[in-house]
Motif scaffolding. Structure first.
Motif, PDB file in Angstrom:
ATOM      1  N   GLU A   1      -6.656   3.300   4.493  1.00 21.55           N
ATOM      2  CA  GLU A   1      -6.312   1.917   4.622  1.00 21.55           C
ATOM      3  C   GLU A   1      -5.018   1.722   5.516  1.00 21.55           C
ATOM      4  O   GLU A   1      -4.842   0.571   6.174  1.00 21.55           O
ATOM      5  CB  GLU A   1      -6.208   1.215   3.102  1.00 21.55           C
ATOM      6  CG  GLU A   1      -7.519   1.223   2.292  1.00 21.55           C
ATOM      7  CD  GLU A   1      -7.257   0.541   1.032  1.00 21.55           C
ATOM      8  OE1 GLU A   1      -6.406  -0.325   0.997  1.00 21.55           O
ATOM      9  OE2 GLU A   1      -8.103   0.850   0.285  1.00 21.55           O
TER      10      GLU A   1
ATOM     11  N   LYS B   1      -7.684   7.508   0.098  1.00 19.40           N
ATOM     12  CA  LYS B   1      -8.411   6.479   0.542  1.00 19.40           C
ATOM     13  C   LYS B   1      -7.268   5.388   0.901  1.00 19.40           C
ATOM     14  O   LYS B   1      -7.363   4.387   1.760  1.00 19.40           O
ATOM     15  CB  LYS B   1      -9.032   5.816  -0.601  1.00 19.40           C
ATOM     16  CG  LYS B   1      -9.856   4.319  -0.650  1.00 19.40           C
ATOM     17  CD  LYS B   1     -10.517   3.942  -1.764  1.00 19.40           C
ATOM     18  CE  LYS B   1     -11.275   2.694  -1.588  1.00 19.40           C
ATOM     19  NZ  LYS B   1     -11.963   2.279  -2.951  1.00 19.40           N
ATOM     20  N   LEU B   2      -6.312   5.481   0.198  1.00 14.23           N
ATOM     21  CA  LEU B   2      -5.141   4.591   0.420  1.00 14.23           C
ATOM     22  C   LEU B   2      -4.479   4.794   2.036  1.00 14.23           C
ATOM     23  O   LEU B   2      -4.129   3.933   2.733  1.00 14.23           O
ATOM     24  CB  LEU B   2      -4.200   4.610  -0.557  1.00 14.23           C
ATOM     25  CG  LEU B   2      -3.993   3.434  -1.865  1.00 14.23           C
ATOM     26  CD1 LEU B   2      -3.067   3.899  -2.690  1.00 14.23           C
ATOM     27  CD2 LEU B   2      -4.266   2.214  -1.435  1.00 14.23           C
TER      28      LEU B   2
ATOM     29  N   THR C   1      -5.253   2.041   8.905  1.00 16.19           N
ATOM     30  CA  THR C   1      -6.085   0.749   9.407  1.00 16.19           C
ATOM     31  C   THR C   1      -5.142  -0.294   9.665  1.00 16.19           C
ATOM     32  O   THR C   1      -4.979  -1.029  10.741  1.00 16.19           O
ATOM     33  CB  THR C   1      -7.031   0.135   8.526  1.00 16.19           C
ATOM     34  OG1 THR C   1      -8.069   1.358   8.395  1.00 16.19           O
ATOM     35  CG2 THR C   1      -7.824  -1.005   9.363  1.00 16.19           C
TER      36      THR C   1
ATOM     37  N   LYS D   1       0.839  -1.218   0.096  1.00 17.08           N
ATOM     38  CA  LYS D   1       0.122  -0.042   0.125  1.00 17.08           C
ATOM     39  C   LYS D   1       0.819   1.066  -0.045  1.00 17.08           C
ATOM     40  O   LYS D   1       0.522   2.370  -0.559  1.00 17.08           O
ATOM     41  CB  LYS D   1      -0.775   0.124   1.247  1.00 17.08           C
ATOM     42  CG  LYS D   1      -2.051  -1.076   1.244  1.00 17.08           C
ATOM     43  CD  LYS D   1      -2.914  -0.974   0.046  1.00 17.08           C
ATOM     44  CE  LYS D   1      -4.216  -2.253   0.191  1.00 17.08           C
ATOM     45  NZ  LYS D   1      -4.855  -1.936  -0.971  1.00 17.08           N
TER      46      LYS D   1
END
Length: 552
Positions: free
Chosen positions: A348, A344-345, A351, A168
Motif C-alpha cells: 500500500e 500488505k502495508l 502505491t 501507513k
C-alpha cells in the motif's frame, strides 16, 4: 467583509459604533489620535489575548463586536466542524470582564480563543510595516505561486495522500515493533496454547467431573444406603409402603363423613403415590450403579489435569481458562499474520508513493509554468511603485523527500538595484521595499484567490508623490475584488477611498476619548488639504485636495 464594528469601554474609546461598505476604505488622523486602538480592538475581536489594562473603566466590562458578511468565503464547513450556527451575517463578540476574564462568542455561541482566531484569520488580514516579513517565508511564497498555478486540486490530493502515507508508515513501524515483541513470546505462548487446547476445555465440565468422581469413589456406601432405603419402604407388613396403604384404606372408609376426613384421605393418597414413585426411583438408581475402577481413575486424572491448569494460570474456574486460551490464540495468530500484514502495508505504501510522485510532478509542472508569470507581474507592479530595477530570480528544484506541499523547494531571490547581487528577501530588502513587495503580492493574489478583508496599517510609510498615487491606484484595483482598509498619512491614498474615516481625540466631560467619523465630501477636502499642507490650510492645498478627490 467587515460590515460593522462596535467598541465599548476600550482604552480611550468610550463608545463607538460604525458601519463599513465594500471597496477601498481609508482611515486618517493625526499621530496619536488612536488609529492603533482600532487595530487593537480588531485584534481582540480576532482572537488575541486580552488583559485588564486595555479596559477604559475597570468597573465596567469592555465589549467589542463585529458584523461580517461571509457568504463568499465558503466557511460553512468550518462552522459545521466547530458546531456553530452558520449565518451569512455573522456576529463576533469579545468581552473583557472587570475581573480580567474574557469571553468570546460567534453568533451568540461561546467559543474558545483558538476557535475565534481560526475564524478571524479567514475574515481579516492585517498588514503593518513590521509584519511584512511574512513575505520572506517559504510557505507564503508557495501560497502566492500556487494561487497563480491553479494547482489547488492537486495540492489538496497530495496533502491527503501525504497524511495517509504517514499513517501507513506509522502502522508499519508499530507492527514491526509488535512483531519483535511478539516473536520473543511466540514459542512460550504456542506451548501454553497447545497445552490448553489439548485439555479440550468445556464450560461447566468441572462440576460434572467432581460429581462423577464423588459417586464412583463412594459407590459401595451409596449402594448400601439405597438398598436399606428400599427395604424400609417395601418390606411386607412392616414397610412404610404397607403402613401407608393401611392408613389410606382406613381413611377411605370414613372420608364421606366430613370434609376434614376427606382432605386427610386425599393427602395420604398423594403421599402414597409419591412414596411409590420414590421407591421406583430408588430401585432404578441402585440398578444403574456399578463399580468401575477404570472410569474412576480416568475421572481422577481428568480432575488433576484441570486442577493443575487452574493452579498454573491462577484461574478460578474453567471459564477463565477458556478466556486465557482465546487470548493466547489471538496472540499466536497475530504473530503468525504480522509478516503478512506488514507486507500488505508495504505494498500500500509503495502505491501511495507512486500516486504522490505523480501528483508532485503535476504540481511541479504547473508551478514551473506559473513562476515566470509571477516574477513578471511582481516586477511590473514594483516598477510602477518606484522600484524600476527590482528584479527576482526564482527557481524550483525537485527533491527526493516528500515535503508538506510537494516534492520541491522554492528559492526566491531579490535585487533592488541594477547589477546588484541577488539575495534572500529578508536579507537584502529594506522595510520600505518589503512593504511594496507585500502590496504587489496582495494585488496579484486578489485576482486569483478569494481573500479576506485586508487592512494596510501605514504600509505606505516612506512613499510620496507619483509613487503614492500608483500605490493608491493599486489599492483601488484590489478593492474591486475585496474590501480594503488603508490606515494612511498619504493624501493620494486617502483621496482614493470610496469611504473616508477620520480618527480623532476630543475632550468630553474632562475626559479625553477617541472618536471615528465618516467624513462628508467637504470634510474630506479639508482633511486631505490638512494632510497636504498642515493645520494652516492654504487655498492651494484646498485646490490640490479637490483635484485629488475629483481624479479618483
Amino acid at each position: 467583509m467587515l460590515r460593522g464594528l462596535s467598541i465599548k469601554n476600550f482604552a480611550l474609546i468610550e463608545q463607538l459604533q460604525v458601519s463599513f461598505d465594500s471597496g477601498l476604505i481609508t482611515i486618517t488622523g493625526e499621530t496619536g489620535a488612536g488609529k492603533s486602538l482600532l487595530l487593537g480592538a480588531l485584534g481582540l475581536l480576532l482572537g488575541k489575548r486580552a488583559d485588564l489594562s486595555s479596559v477604559k473603566d475597570n468597573s465596567q466590562k469592555c465589549v467589542i463586536e463585529g458584523s461580517f458578511a461571509i457568504n463568499q468565503y465558503n466557511l460553512s464547513s468550518f462552522f459545521e466542524d466547530e458546531e456553530l450556527d452558520y449565518e451569512e451575517e455573522t456576529i463576533i463578540r469579545r468581552e473583557i470582564l472587570p475581573s480580567g476574564k474574557s469571553r468570546a462568542f460567534i453568533n451568540d455561541t461561546p467559543v474558545t480563543l483558538q476557535s475565534l482566531a481560526a475564524l478571524g484569520e479567514k475574515l481579516i488580514d492585517i498588514h503593518s510595516q513590521h509584519q511584512t516579513l511574512e513575505v520572506t517565508t517559504n510557505d507564503f511564497q508557495f501560497e502566492v505561486l500556487d494561487a497563480l498555478a491553479s494547482a489547488d486540486r492537486e495540492i489538496k490530493s497530495y496533502k491527503r495522500g501525504l497524511r495517509l502515507l504517514k499513517e501507513k508508515e506509522k502502522e508499519v513501524d508499530i507492527l514491526i515493533a509488535n512483531q519483535e515483541s511478539f516473536t520473543k513470546e511466540y514459542e512460550y505462548n504456542s506451548f501454553l496454547l497447545k497445552e490448553l487446547e489439548e485439555a479440550k476445555l468445556q464450560p461447566g465440565e468441572l462440576t460434572e467431573l467432581e460429581e462423577r468422581y464423588e459417586q464412583l469413589n463412594n459407590i459401595e456406601e451409596i449402594q448400601e444406603r439405597l438398598s436399606g432405603s428400599i427395604s424400609v419402604v417395601s418390606t411386607e407388613e412392616i414397610g412404610v409402603s404397607d403402613q401407608l396403604n393401611t392408613i389410606k384404606i382406613n381413611l377411605s372408609k370414613i372420608e364421606s363423613y366430613s370434609s376434614g376426613l376427606k382432605e386427610l384421605s386425599e393427602r395420604i393418597q398423594s403421599i402414597y403415590i409419591e412414596l411409590d414413585d420414590i421407591q421406583v426411583s430408588l430401585v432404578n438408581e441402585l440398578e444403574s450403579l456399578e463399580a468401575d475402577p477404570h472410569q474412576l481413575e480416568q475421572t481422577s486424572q481428568r480432575l488433576q489435569i484441570l486442577h493443575n491448569l487452574q493452579v498454573k494460570h491462577k484461574a478460578a474456574n474453567i471459564d477463565e481458562l477458556i478466556v486465557l486460551k482465546n487470548e493466547l490464540n489471538e496472540k499466536v495468530s497475530r504473530t503468525e499474520s504480522l509478516s503478512e500484514d506488514i507486507e500488505k502495508l508495504k505494498v500500500e505504501i509503495t502505491t501511495i508513493h507512486s500516486q504522490l510522485d505523480e501528483l508532485a510532478i503535476k504540481i511541479h509542472e504547473k508551478r514551473k509554468k506559473a513562476l515566470p508569470q509571477l516574477v513578471e507581474e511582481l516586477e511590473n507592479i514594483l516598477k510602477a511603485l518606484g522600484m524600476p530595477n527590482a528584479s527576482f530570480k526564482a527557481s524550483l528544484d525537485l527533491q527526493e523527500k516528500y515535503l508538506s506541499n510537494g516534492k520541491e523547494t522554492l528559492e526566491f531571490l531579490f535585487s533592488a538595484n541594477k547589477g546588484g547581487a541577488y539575495g534572500a528577501l529578508k536579507k537584502v530588502a529594506s522595510g520600505g521595499e518589503l512593504s511594496r513587495i507585500m502590496i504587489a503580492i496582495k494585488a496579484i493574489l486578489s485576482r486569483y484567490a478569494q481573500l479576506p478583508t485586508i487592512i494596510f496599517d501605514e504600509i505606505d510609510t516612506g512613499v510620496s508623490g507619483e509613487i503614492a498615487q500608483k500605490m493608491a491606484d493599486l489599492m483601488m484595483t484590489m478593492s474591486k475584488n475585496l474590501q480594503v482598509f488603508s490606515i494612511t498619512h498619504l493624501p493620494q491614498i486617502a483621496a482614493n477611498g470610496q469611504s473616508h474615516y477620520k480618527v480623532y481625540k476630543e475632550d468630553i466631560d474632562h475626559t479625553t476619548v477617541t472618536q471615528l467619523k465618516l467624513l462628508s465630501e467637504e470634510e474630506r477636502v479639508k482633511e486631505i488639504a490638512e494632510m497636504i499642507g498642515g493645520k494652516d490650510i492654504s487655498d492651494s492645498a484646498l485646490t490640490h485636495a479637490r483635484s485629488l478627490l475629483k481624479s479618483k
